[in-house]
Enzyme design. Structure first.
Site, short mmCIF file in Angstrom:
data_model
loop_
_atom_site.label_atom_id
_atom_site.label_comp_id
_atom_site.label_asym_id
_atom_site.label_seq_id
_atom_site.Cartn_x
_atom_site.Cartn_y
_atom_site.Cartn_z
N HIS A 6 -2.08 7.20 7.41
CA HIS A 6 -1.13 8.07 6.69
C HIS A 6 -1.81 9.36 6.25
CE1 HIS A 6 2.78 6.26 6.07
NE2 HIS A 6 2.27 5.11 5.69
N GLY A 61 0.83 -1.20 0.00
CA GLY A 61 0.00 0.00 0.00
C GLY A 61 0.86 1.24 0.00
N CYS A 107 6.56 -0.28 6.73
CA CYS A 107 6.08 0.88 6.01
C CYS A 107 7.16 1.33 5.03
CB CYS A 107 5.77 2.01 7.01
SG CYS A 107 5.23 3.54 6.23
N LEU A 108 6.74 1.67 3.80
CA LEU A 108 7.73 2.05 2.78
C LEU A 108 8.47 3.34 3.16
CD1 LEU A 108 5.76 1.20 -0.48
CD2 LEU A 108 7.57 -0.13 0.61
N GLN A 159 2.99 9.89 1.16
CA GLN A 159 4.30 9.23 1.08
C GLN A 159 5.06 9.55 -0.22
OE1 GLN A 159 2.59 5.17 2.16
NE2 GLN A 159 4.65 5.06 3.03
N HIS A 163 -3.80 1.25 7.89
CA HIS A 163 -2.46 1.82 7.79
C HIS A 163 -2.45 3.02 6.84
CE1 HIS A 163 2.09 1.22 7.75
NE2 HIS A 163 1.91 2.00 6.69
N GLU A 164 -3.09 2.86 5.67
CA GLU A 164 -3.06 3.94 4.67
C GLU A 164 -3.95 5.11 5.06
OE1 GLU A 164 -0.62 3.66 2.81
OE2 GLU A 164 -0.35 1.49 3.02
ZN ZN Z 1 3.14 3.25 5.56
#
Ligand code: ZN
Length: 190
Positions: A141, A53, A95-96, A58, A137-138
């Site tokens: 963000h 995701g 997480c990226l 991000q 999670h998204e």
């Molecule tokens: Zn993340």
């Protein structure tokens, strides 16, 4: 969210310390060509980084848009709102924007999310298991909230790599040390 293993780098994705990650995203008016272009770029970045995701914040974009790909199913959410959740499950997350860092986060097992899709239509997405986790999670963000805010800090570790049998090589860390490592990496890059 990051799958495992996560690659060392992905040019378009900002890391912890970038102010865009803490800024709540703004609702989108119309799902126009501009939004479709943003989504296409995000899907590309997410796949290049082997992520599950990616939220617009991000990639340094302040619009309320996220993409999720779980088990080969792509979900695009514009202006998502969590409308219901039930069940609790503790599971590992990465997480990226925090490459190689993983830890356990408690999330609902089932969620309902109201969002607009790429056609601009309002839809309700029912997510369960990993999809429910990724949706939470998204959406976090897009509210400027990060997984380090909700992680059980005693479970944090670095994924250093894999041994010859393919077993993960890990190193426990504290939240303080992990955040310091990202700060140091950022300072070193200037
Ligand atoms: Zn993340």
């Amino acid at each position: 969210m990051a799958s495992k293993p996560s690659p060392e780098n992905s040019a378009a994705i900002v890391r912890y310390g970038h102010p865009a990650l803490r800024k709540p995203a703004a609702r989108v008016g119309r799902v126009n060509a501009d939004i479709k272009q943003l989504v296409a770029r995000m899907v590309e970045s997410m796949r290049a980084a082997h992520g599950l995701g990616l939220a617009a914040t991000q990639v340094g974009d302040n619009r309320r848009v996220a993409v999720i790909e779980v088990d080969g199913d792509l979900t695009v959410i514009v202006n998502p709102e969590l409308t219901a959740c039930r069940g609790r499950d503790i599971g590992e997350e990465g997480c990226l924007s925090f490459p190689r860092l993983y830890g356990c986060v408690e999330r609902p097992t089932h969620v309902s999310v109201k969002a607009r899709n790429l056609s601009g239509k309002t839809v309700t997405i029912e997510g369960e298991g990993m999809l429910a986790r990724a949706l939470c999670h998204e959406i976090d963000h897009l509210d400027g909230k990060l997984f380090i805010d909700v992680v059980d800090p005693t479970t944090l570790y670095w994924l250093l790599g894999h041994d010859e049998e393919g077993e993960p090589i890990t190193q426990p860390t504290t939240l303080e040390n992990a955040l310091r490592a990202f700060g140091a990496a950022r300072d070193a890059r200037g």
